[in-house]
Scaffold this motif. Structure first.
Motif, mmCIF file in Angstrom:
data_model
loop_
_atom_site.group_PDB
_atom_site.id
_atom_site.type_symbol
_atom_site.label_atom_id
_atom_site.label_comp_id
_atom_site.label_asym_id
_atom_site.label_seq_id
_atom_site.Cartn_x
_atom_site.Cartn_y
_atom_site.Cartn_z
ATOM 1 N N PRO A 199 -7.513 -0.839 3.602
ATOM 2 C CA PRO A 199 -7.714 0.218 2.604
ATOM 3 C C PRO A 199 -9.135 -0.205 1.709
ATOM 4 N N ASP A 200 -9.485 -1.299 1.368
ATOM 5 C CA ASP A 200 -10.735 -1.620 0.502
ATOM 6 C C ASP A 200 -11.819 -1.161 1.518
ATOM 7 N N TYR A 225 0.734 -1.324 0.045
ATOM 8 C CA TYR A 225 -0.081 0.067 0.003
ATOM 9 C C TYR A 225 0.915 1.423 -0.035
ATOM 10 N N ASN A 226 1.878 1.171 -0.666
ATOM 11 C CA ASN A 226 2.700 2.397 -0.954
ATOM 12 C C ASN A 226 2.015 3.789 -1.330
ATOM 13 N N ALA A 227 0.784 3.664 -2.109
ATOM 14 C CA ALA A 227 0.146 4.932 -2.574
ATOM 15 C C ALA A 227 -0.653 5.737 -1.158
ATOM 16 N N ALA A 228 -0.645 4.901 0.005
ATOM 17 C CA ALA A 228 -1.132 5.453 1.101
ATOM 18 C C ALA A 228 -0.117 6.719 1.774
ATOM 19 N N ARG A 229 -0.785 7.607 2.273
ATOM 20 C CA ARG A 229 -0.060 8.782 2.971
ATOM 21 C C ARG A 229 0.336 8.155 4.431
ATOM 22 N N ASP A 230 1.384 8.700 5.037
ATOM 23 C CA ASP A 230 1.757 8.442 6.303
ATOM 24 C C ASP A 230 0.463 8.890 7.249
ATOM 25 N N ALA A 231 0.375 8.654 8.398
ATOM 26 C CA ALA A 231 -0.620 8.982 9.591
ATOM 27 C C ALA A 231 -0.036 10.508 9.619
ATOM 28 N N ALA A 232 -1.306 11.207 9.275
ATOM 29 C CA ALA A 232 -1.151 12.693 9.670
ATOM 30 C C ALA A 232 -1.118 13.066 11.343
ATOM 31 N N GLU A 233 -2.054 12.158 11.755
ATOM 32 C CA GLU A 233 -2.249 12.445 13.377
ATOM 33 C C GLU A 233 -1.243 11.811 14.046
ATOM 34 N N SER A 234 -1.134 12.342 15.298
ATOM 35 C CA SER A 234 -0.217 11.833 16.314
ATOM 36 C C SER A 234 -0.589 10.442 16.763
ATOM 37 N N LEU A 235 0.279 9.579 16.793
ATOM 38 C CA LEU A 235 0.160 8.460 17.419
ATOM 39 C C LEU A 235 0.353 8.131 18.855
ATOM 40 N N PRO A 236 -0.298 7.448 19.628
ATOM 41 C CA PRO A 236 -0.007 7.287 21.116
ATOM 42 C C PRO A 236 1.611 6.946 21.308
ATOM 43 N N GLU A 237 2.015 7.284 22.302
ATOM 44 C CA GLU A 237 3.483 6.964 22.599
ATOM 45 C C GLU A 237 3.527 5.529 22.932
ATOM 46 N N ALA A 238 2.772 4.819 23.491
ATOM 47 C CA ALA A 238 2.781 3.434 23.620
ATOM 48 C C ALA A 238 1.662 2.732 23.246
ATOM 49 N N TYR A 239 1.702 1.873 21.950
ATOM 50 C CA TYR A 239 0.659 1.276 21.563
ATOM 51 C C TYR A 239 1.047 -0.027 20.684
ATOM 52 N N VAL A 240 -0.247 -0.976 20.591
ATOM 53 C CA VAL A 240 0.124 -2.123 19.854
ATOM 54 C C VAL A 240 -0.979 -1.915 18.276
ATOM 55 N N LEU A 241 -0.608 -2.720 17.443
ATOM 56 C CA LEU A 241 -1.199 -2.277 16.105
ATOM 57 C C LEU A 241 -2.227 -3.428 16.055
ATOM 58 N N VAL A 242 -3.504 -3.352 15.716
ATOM 59 C CA VAL A 242 -4.355 -4.451 15.102
ATOM 60 C C VAL A 242 -4.572 -4.259 13.753
ATOM 61 N N ALA A 243 -4.542 -5.203 12.850
ATOM 62 C CA ALA A 243 -5.058 -5.077 11.340
ATOM 63 C C ALA A 243 -6.224 -5.890 11.179
ATOM 64 N N ASP A 244 -6.988 -5.052 10.630
ATOM 65 C CA ASP A 244 -8.540 -5.763 9.986
ATOM 66 C C ASP A 244 -8.211 -6.207 8.491
ATOM 67 N N GLN A 245 -9.195 -6.806 8.088
ATOM 68 C CA GLN A 245 -8.840 -7.495 6.576
ATOM 69 C C GLN A 245 -10.385 -7.325 6.088
ATOM 70 N N PRO A 301 -8.409 7.190 11.401
ATOM 71 C CA PRO A 301 -9.653 7.785 10.955
ATOM 72 C C PRO A 301 -9.407 7.927 9.340
ATOM 73 N N ALA A 302 -8.531 7.038 8.834
ATOM 74 C CA ALA A 302 -8.178 7.028 7.385
ATOM 75 C C ALA A 302 -7.387 5.904 6.803
ATOM 76 N N ASP A 303 -7.288 5.620 5.853
ATOM 77 C CA ASP A 303 -6.201 4.764 5.122
ATOM 78 C C ASP A 303 -4.858 5.323 5.027
ATOM 79 N N VAL A 304 -3.962 4.746 5.888
ATOM 80 C CA VAL A 304 -2.462 5.349 6.142
ATOM 81 C C VAL A 304 -1.516 4.147 5.368
ATOM 82 N N HIS A 305 -0.328 4.769 5.396
ATOM 83 C CA HIS A 305 0.976 3.984 5.128
ATOM 84 C C HIS A 305 1.271 2.994 6.342
ATOM 85 N N PRO A 306 1.391 1.859 6.085
ATOM 86 C CA PRO A 306 1.662 1.128 7.399
ATOM 87 C C PRO A 306 3.098 1.336 8.091
ATOM 88 N N ALA A 307 4.090 1.787 7.076
ATOM 89 C CA ALA A 307 5.456 1.843 7.571
ATOM 90 C C ALA A 307 5.631 2.572 8.853
#
Length: 185
Positions: free
Chosen positions: A133-134, A74-94, A159-165
């Protein structure tokens, strides 16, 4: 300085005191040569060192290059514009019913359990949910409809599709069923 001798004495072998004997043995098996070079006394000096196989080292190098290059499907997606929490875990939907989910043996219940595990196993972390993203584009449905999400103040839906990196760079853990995001992690 006053008290320095006591501080130094308390710092000696602190790293060893905090490990179980089994952990110390594993640590020395991997890092024994380095401990010898740095002059540390080992508890298990005759333990044969563990060497990382060449193929695994190549896999690690590939993973590092993948991350350093910020490569994603998903390289076409932008980096997350909003700030991310200092300590977080990530969960992926499909996307619901995707072949990788079906053939990977997951279902809607597996996604519910995965999200609950992320919340239960990380009580001091925010849980950031990345919607597929879909799903954002309206092409598909996901496994996490907003109305069925747990009411936990630590849960944050991006709140939006963002680049995962950037998400992966800051995550302390990643929860994924069969998502490529799990591979990218």
């Amino acid at each position: 300085a006053r008290g320095a001798a006591r501080v130094m004495a308390e710092n000696q072998r602190k790293w060893q005191r905090r490990m179980t004997p089994a952990m110390r043995r594993r640590f020395e098996r991997v890092c024994g040569d380095l401990l010898d070079t740095l002059g540390y006394e080992r508890e298990y000096p005759d333990l044969a060192p563990w060497r990382v196989p060449a193929l695994r080292m190549r896999a690690y190098a590939l993973r590092d290059a993948w991350r350093d290059g910020r490569v994603s499907k998903y390289n076409a997606a932008r980096d997350a514009a909003e700030s991310l929490p200092e300590a977080y875990v990530l969960v992926a939907d499909q996307t619901r019913g995707d072949a990788s989910v079906v053939h990977g043996g997951a279902d809607a219940r597996a996604f519910e359990r995965m999200l609950q595990a992320a919340l239960d196993e990380n009580p001091h972390h925010a849980v950031v949910l990345k919607i597929h993203p879909d799903v954002w584009s309206g092409k598909s449905r996901g496994y996490f409809p907003r109305e069925s999400l747990p009411r936990d103040p630590r849960l944050r839906v991006l709140p939006a599709d963002v680049h995962p990196a950037r998400l992966l760079e800051g995550a302390d853990a990643v929860y994924a069923a069969t998502s490529q995001l799990g591979f990218e992690a």
